[in-house]
Design a protein around this motif. Sequence first.
Motif, PDB file in Angstrom:
ATOM      1  N   LEU A  15      50.701  33.287  41.675  1.00  0.00           N
ATOM      2  CA  LEU A  15      50.656  32.308  40.594  1.00  0.00           C
ATOM      3  C   LEU A  15      49.748  32.824  39.486  1.00  0.00           C
ATOM      4  N   CYS A  16      49.899  32.264  38.286  1.00  0.00           N
ATOM      5  CA  CYS A  16      48.990  32.629  37.207  1.00  0.00           C
ATOM      6  C   CYS A  16      48.880  31.485  36.214  1.00  0.00           C
ATOM      7  N   SER A  17      47.867  31.557  35.361  1.00  0.00           N
ATOM      8  CA  SER A  17      47.725  30.571  34.301  1.00  0.00           C
ATOM      9  C   SER A  17      48.693  30.911  33.170  1.00  0.00           C
ATOM     10  N   THR A  18      48.701  30.077  32.146  1.00  0.00           N
ATOM     11  CA  THR A  18      49.595  30.291  31.011  1.00  0.00           C
ATOM     12  C   THR A  18      48.947  31.144  29.919  1.00  0.00           C
ATOM     13  N   MET A  19      47.737  31.631  30.138  1.00  0.00           N
ATOM     14  CA  MET A  19      47.081  32.495  29.167  1.00  0.00           C
ATOM     15  C   MET A  19      47.670  33.908  29.236  1.00  0.00           C
TER      16      MET A  19
ATOM     17  N   MET B 112      48.988  30.244  62.351  1.00  0.00           N
ATOM     18  CA  MET B 112      47.887  30.695  61.505  1.00  0.00           C
ATOM     19  C   MET B 112      48.328  30.639  60.039  1.00  0.00           C
ATOM     20  N   THR B 113      47.547  29.951  59.218  1.00  0.00           N
ATOM     21  CA  THR B 113      47.867  29.935  57.795  1.00  0.00           C
ATOM     22  C   THR B 113      47.346  31.197  57.126  1.00  0.00           C
ATOM     23  N   GLY B 114      47.772  31.406  55.914  1.00  0.00           N
ATOM     24  CA  GLY B 114      47.381  32.603  55.197  1.00  0.00           C
ATOM     25  C   GLY B 114      46.083  32.427  54.427  1.00  0.00           C
ATOM     26  N   MET B 115      45.839  33.392  53.557  1.00  0.00           N
ATOM     27  CA  MET B 115      44.642  33.387  52.739  1.00  0.00           C
ATOM     28  C   MET B 115      44.937  32.852  51.341  1.00  0.00           C
ATOM     29  N   ILE B 116      43.903  32.361  50.710  1.00  0.00           N
ATOM     30  CA  ILE B 116      43.898  32.086  49.282  1.00  0.00           C
ATOM     31  C   ILE B 116      43.101  33.203  48.624  1.00  0.00           C
ATOM     32  N   VAL B 117      43.694  33.857  47.642  1.00  0.00           N
ATOM     33  CA  VAL B 117      43.015  34.935  46.917  1.00  0.00           C
ATOM     34  C   VAL B 117      42.996  34.573  45.436  1.00  0.00           C
ATOM     35  N   THR B 118      41.818  34.597  44.840  1.00  0.00           N
ATOM     36  CA  THR B 118      41.700  34.369  43.403  1.00  0.00           C
ATOM     37  C   THR B 118      41.295  35.676  42.735  1.00  0.00           C
ATOM     38  N   ALA B 119      41.991  36.028  41.661  1.00  0.00           N
ATOM     39  CA  ALA B 119      41.704  37.271  40.943  1.00  0.00           C
ATOM     40  C   ALA B 119      41.384  36.957  39.490  1.00  0.00           C
ATOM     41  N   ARG B 120      40.443  37.696  38.931  1.00  0.00           N
ATOM     42  CA  ARG B 120      40.182  37.585  37.503  1.00  0.00           C
ATOM     43  C   ARG B 120      41.095  38.562  36.772  1.00  0.00           C
ATOM     44  N   HIS B 121      41.503  38.167  35.587  1.00  0.00           N
ATOM     45  CA  HIS B 121      42.397  38.995  34.775  1.00  0.00           C
ATOM     46  C   HIS B 121      41.738  40.320  34.393  1.00  0.00           C
ATOM     47  N   GLY B 122      42.557  41.255  33.893  1.00  0.00           N
ATOM     48  CA  GLY B 122      42.050  42.520  33.379  1.00  0.00           C
ATOM     49  C   GLY B 122      41.333  42.340  32.044  1.00  0.00           C
ATOM     50  N   ARG B 123      40.863  43.447  31.489  1.00  0.00           N
ATOM     51  CA  ARG B 123      40.066  43.410  30.257  1.00  0.00           C
ATOM     52  C   ARG B 123      40.943  43.078  29.050  1.00  0.00           C
ATOM     53  N   PRO B 124      40.620  41.998  28.330  1.00  0.00           N
ATOM     54  CA  PRO B 124      41.425  41.615  27.163  1.00  0.00           C
ATOM     55  C   PRO B 124      41.214  42.568  25.985  1.00  0.00           C
ATOM     56  N   ASN B 125      42.160  42.570  25.082  1.00  0.00           N
ATOM     57  CA  ASN B 125      42.138  43.463  23.922  1.00  0.00           C
ATOM     58  C   ASN B 125      41.375  42.800  22.771  1.00  0.00           C
ATOM     59  N   VAL B 126      40.065  42.655  22.948  1.00  0.00           N
ATOM     60  CA  VAL B 126      39.208  42.045  21.935  1.00  0.00           C
ATOM     61  C   VAL B 126      37.939  42.871  21.774  1.00  0.00           C
ATOM     62  N   ASP B 127      37.260  42.674  20.652  1.00  0.00           N
ATOM     63  CA  ASP B 127      36.020  43.393  20.353  1.00  0.00           C
ATOM     64  C   ASP B 127      34.836  42.489  20.652  1.00  0.00           C
ATOM     65  N   ARG B 128      34.039  42.861  21.642  1.00  0.00           N
ATOM     66  CA  ARG B 128      32.860  42.076  21.998  1.00  0.00           C
ATOM     67  C   ARG B 128      31.587  42.608  21.353  1.00  0.00           C
TER      68      ARG B 128
ATOM     69  N   LEU C 270      48.183  34.345  46.050  1.00  0.00           N
ATOM     70  CA  LEU C 270      47.331  35.009  45.066  1.00  0.00           C
ATOM     71  C   LEU C 270      47.407  34.260  43.749  1.00  0.00           C
ATOM     72  N   LEU C 271      46.245  33.893  43.216  1.00  0.00           N
ATOM     73  CA  LEU C 271      46.158  33.248  41.911  1.00  0.00           C
ATOM     74  C   LEU C 271      45.487  34.203  40.933  1.00  0.00           C
ATOM     75  N   CYS C 272      46.191  34.574  39.864  1.00  0.00           N
ATOM     76  CA  CYS C 272      45.620  35.405  38.798  1.00  0.00           C
ATOM     77  C   CYS C 272      45.124  34.467  37.703  1.00  0.00           C
ATOM     78  N   ALA C 273      43.811  34.344  37.594  1.00  0.00           N
ATOM     79  CA  ALA C 273      43.249  33.339  36.689  1.00  0.00           C
ATOM     80  C   ALA C 273      42.058  33.919  35.936  1.00  0.00           C
TER      81      ALA C 273
END
Length: 208
Positions: free
Chosen positions: A59-63, A1-17, A154-157
């Motif tokens: 894993l994660c992106s370079t941001m 049995m293979t595992g899962m792929i999980v994609t996560a969105r990053h936390g709240r960035p330090n910017v003014d919207r 797990l991919l943090c993107a």
Amino acid sequence: MTGMIVTARHGRPNVDRSVKITAREYGFWWANYDKTGLAPDQEPPQSLIDIASEAEVVLCSTMPRAIETADAVTDGARIIPRDALFVEAPLPPPPFFPDFIRLTPTTWGVISRTFWFMGYAPKGTESHFRAQRRVRRIIKRLEQEVMAAEGDVLLCAHGYLNWMIHNVLTRKGWQLVEHKGGNDYWSHRAYRRKTKGRAEPVGKLATE
């Protein structure tokens, strides 16, 4: 049995919207957004911490916002590979808007994404077509990671990129078995490969 792929969105960035800016200023705002880490005093949800602790690969992106998210969910306990393959789809400022029109970054983001989706991509900007090709490379990479690790990945993107990944994964026979947080910061989606028309058991996640 293979595992899962999980994609996560990053936390709240330090910017003014809440600021009101022009379309041209939005280009500078987005460039700064890409350089910004997370806002202070945030805690990742326990569900995402649990996924990270059980994942064979993270894993994660370079941001910066993705790097800090991956560090937060793992509590800095592991070295996490960073890859520009996983960066967010671009958001070039939209054309043809006079400077007297001032909107919030969130509103400009929706307008910009619509233009970009319809094919607008200034010189040097990744087009929607090229981003779709990149997503297919991402899927191949994630599938290879799952098979090699024989466990969860797990991919943090990023929000829109994860949505693009979702569309391709589900078309390729991966079933969404958990989705928490909508598309908000710290949200995640978990997928498992279908077998004989059904998804494999999801184990611990099924009880959460």
